[in-house]
Write a protein that holds these residues in place. Structure first.
Motif, mmCIF file in Angstrom:
data_model
loop_
_atom_site.group_PDB
_atom_site.id
_atom_site.type_symbol
_atom_site.label_atom_id
_atom_site.label_comp_id
_atom_site.label_asym_id
_atom_site.label_seq_id
_atom_site.Cartn_x
_atom_site.Cartn_y
_atom_site.Cartn_z
ATOM 1 N N ARG A 1 38.982 -9.642 10.038
ATOM 2 C CA ARG A 1 38.920 -10.814 10.917
ATOM 3 C C ARG A 1 37.526 -10.941 11.550
ATOM 4 N N GLY A 2 36.823 -9.807 11.725
ATOM 5 C CA GLY A 2 35.487 -9.883 12.336
ATOM 6 C C GLY A 2 34.693 -8.625 12.051
ATOM 7 N N ILE A 3 33.381 -8.748 12.190
ATOM 8 C CA ILE A 3 32.492 -7.604 11.925
ATOM 9 C C ILE A 3 31.306 -7.642 12.892
ATOM 10 N N GLY B 1 28.756 0.411 13.517
ATOM 11 C CA GLY B 1 29.285 -0.824 12.937
ATOM 12 C C GLY B 1 30.783 -0.862 13.170
ATOM 13 N N ALA B 2 31.348 -2.062 13.217
ATOM 14 C CA ALA B 2 32.785 -2.179 13.497
ATOM 15 C C ALA B 2 33.403 -3.355 12.758
ATOM 16 N N LEU B 3 34.683 -3.196 12.422
ATOM 17 C CA LEU B 3 35.484 -4.253 11.793
ATOM 18 C C LEU B 3 36.714 -4.495 12.650
ATOM 19 N N VAL B 4 37.185 -5.723 12.697
ATOM 20 C CA VAL B 4 38.527 -5.981 13.227
ATOM 21 C C VAL B 4 39.417 -6.268 12.028
ATOM 22 N N LEU B 5 40.480 -5.458 11.876
ATOM 23 C CA LEU B 5 41.467 -5.689 10.815
ATOM 24 C C LEU B 5 42.725 -6.273 11.452
ATOM 25 N N GLU B 6 43.334 -7.225 10.764
ATOM 26 C CA GLU B 6 44.511 -7.897 11.323
ATOM 27 C C GLU B 6 45.608 -8.015 10.264
ATOM 28 N N ASN C 1 32.744 -11.956 16.877
ATOM 29 C CA ASN C 1 32.756 -12.543 15.532
ATOM 30 C C ASN C 1 34.162 -12.999 15.134
ATOM 31 N N ALA C 2 35.173 -12.254 15.610
ATOM 32 C CA ALA C 2 36.573 -12.576 15.279
ATOM 33 C C ALA C 2 37.139 -13.642 16.217
ATOM 34 N N GLY C 3 36.434 -13.917 17.325
ATOM 35 C CA GLY C 3 36.971 -14.850 18.317
ATOM 36 C C GLY C 3 38.122 -14.222 19.089
#
Ligand code: UT7
Length: 323
Positions: free
Chosen positions: A7-9, A163-168, A66-68
């Motif tokens: 969803r975002g990075i 670094g980071a990711l949002v997973l949904e 980035n993911a809102g």
């Protein structure tokens, strides 16, 4: 079936850039040796006020923006790191606190340079298992703090960053046409411990210790291990070097990246390379590379992206994501 969709990075780097030429007067080395043998031109080095927690927090905030989304939307934080702020509590919990999260749960994972690949795989299983709907997966490191700055064979190779990711969670069809994490292959083999390790720890020396590496030995194993897990993911998904859009490898050495891509038949232009900018940032290297290729428009929604890493332990692994 449930899929873990990106969803975002986001990413974060220390303010200070250290160029290869900045080693002059510190150790017997040269820009030419470092660039030719590794591809590294510069790395970022954390100042005293920059830590694994502060860099991880900054990368997490960038990924949320980035993911809102806001920290209220996150159920779980998985932090991949080998350079935690403290031996305990987990730095993930410190990041949770810095984000102002008073709900959910957070923990660290330790698989050295493969940490981010392990963390994405773990987050995917928490989502599929129904324990979390949205997960922040972070890779954050301050390897500068565990380097022996008098050892030229290691101190020129590493850098700091996050670094980071949002997973949904999202409903998918269960095919490779789905967006999200599609497959993973993880391995470890402790017989290789002495080839890459830190010579300290709470239960042995009681000190933090310094990184030790037999670089040539690690190099010898790297390409075979990396290509094995990628071929496993290819076999299980039917994806091939031709149908893959992007290859986002661990950024340790340009020669290892080139040799792995060549062995797999992955076209050179599909490989995302950031080692010249960041050096080896261990668990942060894959999300930093991903972040770079998303920001510059290379990786787009729907693209098939293969992540891979190999490091201390040895640990190694690959994850296939449809962006
Ligand atoms: O992230 C975890 C995974 N880690 C890796 O993937 C790292 C894997 N290994 C490597 O990337 C490479 O093995 C290195 C970059 C660490 C070293 O490259 P190499 O081509 O394997 O060089 P080498 O270790 O065989 O050393 C060649 C020479 C040696 O001198 P002699 O014995 O030939 O006289 C070293 O002493 O280069 C010398 N050397 C240096 N010279 C200038 C080692 N470090 C340096 C240096 N500057 N910084």
């Amino acid at each position: 079936m449930i899929r873990s969709v990106v969803r975002g990075i986001g990413s974060a780097l220390p303010r200070r850039i250290m160029k290869n030429s900045d080693f002059a007067g510190m150790v017997e080395t040269s820009d030419e040796w470092i660039a030719q043998r590794t591809g590294i031109r510069q790395r970022h080095i954390a100042a005293d006020d920059e830590t694994t927690a502060s860099l991880g927090e900054a990368a997490a905030r960038a990924a949320l923006d980035n993911a809102g989304l806001t920290p209220d939307d996150i159920d779980l934080i998985v932090l991949a790191t080998s350079t935690p702020n403290n031996t305990f509590p987990a730095t993930a919990v410190e990041i949770q606190n810095r984000l102002g999260m008073r709900h959910g749960f957070a923990f660290d994972m330790q698989a050295v340079c493969s940490g981010f690949v392990y963390a994405v795989t773990t987050a995917d299983l928490y989502i599929k298992g129904g324990l979390a709907r949205r997960v922040l997966v972070i890779g954050s490191e301050t390897f500068s703090r565990i380097l022996d700055w008098t050892d030229r064979s290691t101190c020129v190779l590493f850098g700091d960053g996050a670094g980071a990711l949002v997973l949904e969670a999202e409903e998918g069809q269960g095919t490779v046409a789905d967006r999200g994490v599609l497959a993973a292959s993880l391995r470890s083999d402790g017989t290789h411990k002495d080839k890459l390790y830190v010579d300290g720890g709470p239960s042995t020396s009681g000190t933090v210790g310094h990184l030790k590496m037999e670089g040539r030995e690690v190099f010898k194993h790297a390409v075979g291990m990396i290509t094995d897990v990628i071929e496993d993911v290819f076999a299980r998904t039917g994806v091939s070097a031709e149908t893959l859009d992007w290859f986002v490898p661990h950024q340790a050495n340009k020669r290892i990246i080139d040799a792995s891509a060549k062995k797999l038949g992955i076209a050179e232009e599909k490989a995302v390379v950031t080692v010249h900018l960041h050096g080896n940032t261990s668990a942060a290297s894959v999300p930093l590379a991903l972040s770079t290729a998303v920001a510059d428009g290379r990786i787009k929604k729907g693209d098939l992206v293969m992540l891979e890493a190999m490091g201390g332990g040895f640990t190694w692994g690959a994850v296939l994501i449809r962006w």
